[in-house]
Design an enzyme around this catalytic site. Structure first.
Site, PDB file in Angstrom:
ATOM      1  N   ASN A 209       0.862  -1.191   0.000  1.00 12.13           N
ATOM      2  CA  ASN A 209       0.000   0.000   0.000  1.00 12.13           C
ATOM      3  C   ASN A 209       0.895   1.237   0.000  1.00 12.13           C
ATOM      4  OD1 ASN A 209       0.435   0.927   2.879  1.00 12.13           O
ATOM      5  ND2 ASN A 209      -0.324  -1.146   3.230  1.00 12.13           N
ATOM      6  N   ASP A 278      -4.468  -6.440   5.560  1.00  8.18           N
ATOM      7  CA  ASP A 278      -5.432  -7.296   6.257  1.00  8.18           C
ATOM      8  C   ASP A 278      -5.359  -8.735   5.743  1.00  8.18           C
ATOM      9  OD1 ASP A 278      -6.516  -5.351   7.943  1.00  8.18           O
ATOM     10  OD2 ASP A 278      -7.721  -4.535   6.326  1.00  8.18           O
ATOM     11  N   ASP A 306      -4.440  -9.689  13.511  1.00 11.53           N
ATOM     12  CA  ASP A 306      -4.579  -8.264  13.846  1.00 11.53           C
ATOM     13  C   ASP A 306      -3.607  -7.979  14.999  1.00 11.53           C
ATOM     14  OD1 ASP A 306      -5.342  -5.773  14.965  1.00 11.53           O
ATOM     15  OD2 ASP A 306      -7.291  -5.961  13.988  1.00 11.53           O
ATOM     16  N   PHE A 323      -4.227   3.631  14.842  1.00 10.35           N
ATOM     17  CA  PHE A 323      -4.487   4.642  13.825  1.00 10.35           C
ATOM     18  C   PHE A 323      -5.557   4.102  12.905  1.00 10.35           C
ATOM     19  CE2 PHE A 323      -1.544   8.342  13.382  1.00 10.35           C
ATOM     20  CZ  PHE A 323      -0.855   8.193  14.576  1.00 10.35           C
ATOM     21  N   LYS A 337     -13.481   0.808  15.038  1.00 12.76           N
ATOM     22  CA  LYS A 337     -12.207   0.075  15.176  1.00 12.76           C
ATOM     23  C   LYS A 337     -11.721   0.115  16.619  1.00 12.76           C
ATOM     24  CE  LYS A 337     -10.463   0.620  10.475  1.00 12.76           C
ATOM     25  NZ  LYS A 337      -9.568   1.300   9.550  1.00 12.76           N
ATOM     26  N   LYS A 341     -11.157  -3.364  18.621  1.00  8.28           N
ATOM     27  CA  LYS A 341      -9.812  -3.759  19.057  1.00  8.28           C
ATOM     28  C   LYS A 341      -9.631  -3.572  20.559  1.00  8.28           C
ATOM     29  CE  LYS A 341      -8.136  -2.471  14.476  1.00  8.28           C
ATOM     30  NZ  LYS A 341      -7.277  -3.420  13.773  1.00  8.28           N
TER      31      LYS A 341
HETATM   32  O1  PMT Z   1       3.044   6.266   6.394  1.00  9.29           O
HETATM   33  P1  PMT Z   1       2.420   7.580   5.957  1.00  9.29           P
HETATM   34  O2  PMT Z   1       2.538   7.781   4.453  1.00  9.29           O
HETATM   35  O3  PMT Z   1       2.917   8.747   6.735  1.00  9.29           O
HETATM   36  O4  PMT Z   1       0.860   7.459   6.212  1.00  9.29           O
HETATM   37  C1  PMT Z   1       0.400   7.342   7.542  1.00  9.29           C
HETATM   38  C2  PMT Z   1      -0.857   6.452   7.653  1.00  9.29           C
HETATM   39  C3  PMT Z   1      -2.004   7.093   6.881  1.00  9.29           C
HETATM   40  C4  PMT Z   1      -0.565   5.064   7.090  1.00  9.29           C
HETATM   41  C5  PMT Z   1      -1.171   6.352   9.182  1.00  9.29           C
HETATM   42  O5  PMT Z   1      -1.431   7.641   9.677  1.00  9.29           O
HETATM   43  C6  PMT Z   1      -2.389   5.470   9.437  1.00  9.29           C
HETATM   44  O6  PMT Z   1      -3.519   5.931   9.457  1.00  9.29           O
HETATM   45  N1  PMT Z   1      -2.171   4.152   9.673  1.00  9.29           N
HETATM   46  C7  PMT Z   1      -3.222   3.176   9.906  1.00  9.29           C
HETATM   47  C8  PMT Z   1      -3.791   2.748   8.587  1.00  9.29           C
HETATM   48  C9  PMT Z   1      -5.092   1.963   8.738  1.00  9.29           C
HETATM   49  O7  PMT Z   1      -6.145   2.394   8.363  1.00  9.29           O
HETATM   50  O8  PMT Z   1      -4.975   0.857   9.361  1.00  9.29           O
HETATM   51  P2  PMT Z   1      -6.219  -0.180   9.609  1.00  9.29           P
HETATM   52  O9  PMT Z   1      -7.523   0.472   9.614  1.00  9.29           O
HETATM   53  O10 PMT Z   1      -6.024  -1.291   8.662  1.00  9.29           O
HETATM   54  O11 PMT Z   1      -5.867  -0.667  11.045  1.00  9.29           O
HETATM   55  C10 PMT Z   1      -6.287  -0.019  12.239  1.00  9.29           C
HETATM   56  C11 PMT Z   1      -5.211  -0.179  13.270  1.00  9.29           C
HETATM   57  O12 PMT Z   1      -4.934  -1.575  13.483  1.00  9.29           O
HETATM   58  C12 PMT Z   1      -3.876   0.440  12.893  1.00  9.29           C
HETATM   59  O13 PMT Z   1      -3.311   0.941  14.067  1.00  9.29           O
HETATM   60  C13 PMT Z   1      -3.065  -0.735  12.358  1.00  9.29           C
HETATM   61  O14 PMT Z   1      -1.665  -0.546  12.549  1.00  9.29           O
HETATM   62  C14 PMT Z   1      -3.596  -1.886  13.191  1.00  9.29           C
HETATM   63  N2  PMT Z   1      -3.571  -3.195  12.499  1.00  9.29           N
HETATM   64  C15 PMT Z   1      -4.351  -3.385  11.399  1.00  9.29           C
HETATM   65  C16 PMT Z   1      -4.360  -4.626  10.787  1.00  9.29           C
HETATM   66  C17 PMT Z   1      -3.539  -5.647  11.291  1.00  9.29           C
HETATM   67  N3  PMT Z   1      -3.506  -6.853  10.718  1.00  9.29           N
HETATM   68  N4  PMT Z   1      -2.779  -5.423  12.346  1.00  9.29           N
HETATM   69  C18 PMT Z   1      -2.777  -4.208  12.968  1.00  9.29           C
HETATM   70  O15 PMT Z   1      -2.057  -4.002  13.944  1.00  9.29           O
END
Ligand code: PMT
Length: 400
Positions: A209, A278, A306, A323, A337, A341
């Site tokens: 991504n 994911d 996760d 995030f 979320k 979580k």
């Molecule tokens: O890296 P940059 O270009 O500066 O951009 C920053 C960012 C936009 C990537 C950052 O600010 C951000 O938002 N990161 C989270 C991206 C996201 O939407 O993640 P998610 O919705 O898939 O996951 C939610 C949370 O669970 C996140 O904290 C993620 O790290 C965590 N997660 C998700 C899936 C997974 N399998 N394990 C996780 O730990």
């Protein structure tokens, strides 16, 4: 302008790295600091006072007996009017004198007479650095509360290779900026993820991504500035590691999961900034998939663990912060979320604001509701987030 309004007295001692002190003055002034330079006699053999005068815009002091100073006490004025005394390069001779309270010239007298913090950036031949006498002196200085920046390892002017190179001017500036930040996470351990993950399809292709890692690296830097011991597990990004941060490079989500879980229990805080995939291909081909293999290619995906949810589900979890990057309905999806979580704090940002750029717009969601941070550079936002994390930690988690 990270050093706006800060008054820096820069001590320059005799060593080949003295030429880098000129660049250091340029960078300090560029960050808004007012810089006054005190040189040892030996330093003037490497760079002239005129160079530092031109770059700092201030008179340069070289002599304890300078009759140009109104009350003849440059050593008092230079320290009383400074927020920090930074000595770069700091020679073995200077470190020895500073450790023993010797006041034999302007810089060492100023060192003894100061009432501001002292930071030193050692620079010398590797054998001089590793000599027990130098190491004893450095230990004494650290015991006296002096900040020792570096030295780095690498090629030396004498042709040898090893420890003893002065940090680069930009690294010294980063350390100085950190020095002036508040330290609400002192003694705390912070584990983080940043960047994208890369899920292999075959040896040359995969699912990734657009996360650049910039937001996560800014949070890591802010946490370290706040005094924490920071470990950053990051996917494939090409960013320099923030100073003082331990970096663990991984590629795929499963590796990120393994590296996080082996460290998670010993942490005070876990912050997931990574855009973790994911799903991953169920099997990655060990050979390059050929276009003529079939008219349609179906890749079956399976769910990745996760990481954040699993850390939050540990028996005694660290304070967990997530995030969420969304293309719309930010509040609704981020809160969803956070609940799913089971974490106390999630940081929402819009995909169009957050991915790739140097600035971002964040909204913090916690039990108390939502709190919008003004759009700003990622480091400025990261510092505000870390202040919030430190306050939450203070009220919920005793140190490990
Ligand atoms: O890296 P940059 O270009 O500066 O951009 C920053 C960012 C936009 C990537 C950052 O600010 C951000 O938002 N990161 C989270 C991206 C996201 O939407 O993640 P998610 O919705 O898939 O996951 C939610 C949370 O669970 C996140 O904290 C993620 O790290 C965590 N997660 C998700 C899936 C997974 N399998 N394990 C996780 O730990």
């Amino acid at each position: 302008m990270e050093l706006e309004g800060k008054r820096v007295t820069l001590g320059v001692t005799g060593g080949i790295a003295a030429y880098k002190a000129a660049e250091l003055v340029r960078l300090l002034v560029g960050q808004g600091a007012s810089v006054r330079v005190a040189m040892t006699e030996a330093a003037t053999h490497f760079v002239t006072p005129t160079t530092f005068q031109a770059l700092s815009g201030n008179p340069v002091f070289t002599d304890l007996w300078d009759t140009g100073v109104a009350n003849g006490m440059a050593h008092i004025g230079l320290s009383r009017e400074a927020d920090v005394l930074l000595v770069a390069p700091a020679s073995a001779d200077y470190l020895a004198k500073a450790a023993h309270g010797v006041a034999s010239d302007l810089l060492t007298t100023l060192t003894l007479a100061r009432d501001c913090p002292l930071l030193v950036a050692p620079s010398m031949n590797r054998q001089m650095w590793s000599h027990p006498a130098t190491q004893r002196n450095v230990a004494t200085l650290i015991g006296d509360g002096v900040g020792v920046l570096g030295p780095a390892q690498g090629g030396q002017a004498c042709g040898e290779t090893g420890d003893g190179r002065m940090l680069e001017p930009a690294e010294i500036v980063e350390e100085l900026v950190a020095h002036f930040q508040p330290k609400p996470l002192k003694g705390r351990k912070v584990l983080m993820t940043a960047g994208p993950t890369f899920e292999a399809i075959d040896p040359v292709r995969g699912i990734a991504n657009l996360s650049s890692g910039k937001m996560g690296f800014a949070v890591a830097r802010a946490a370290r500035e706040a005094g924490a011991e920071v470990t950053l597990v990051c996917g494939p990004v090409s960013l320099p590691t923030p100073r003082g941060v331990t970096r663990v490079d991984v590629t795929a989500a499963l590796e990120m999961y393994a590296q996080v879980m082996r460290r998670a229990t010993a942490q005070d805080v876990f912050i997931g900034v990574a855009a973790v995939a994911d799903y991953r291909p169920q099997t990655a081909s060990d050979r390059k998939i050929k276009k003529d293999a079939a008219p349609r290619l179906v890749i079956e995906l399976v769910e990745n663990p996760d990481i954040l949810a699993e850390v939050a589900a540990l028996p005694r979890p660290p304070l967990c912060v997530g995030f969420a990057a969304e293309t719309g309905n930010l509040a609704e999806y981020a809160e969803k979320k956070r609940r799913a979580k089971k974490i106390p704090l999630i940081v929402g940002n819009l995909v169009q604001d957050g991915f790739g750029g140097d600035t971002n717009a964040l909204i913090l969601f916690d039990d108390g509701g939502q709190h919008t941070l003004t759009p700003a550079p990622k480091l400025a936002l990261a510092r505000q987030l870390i202040a919030r994390v430190a306050a939450l930690l203070e009220s919920t988690h005793a140190p490990h």
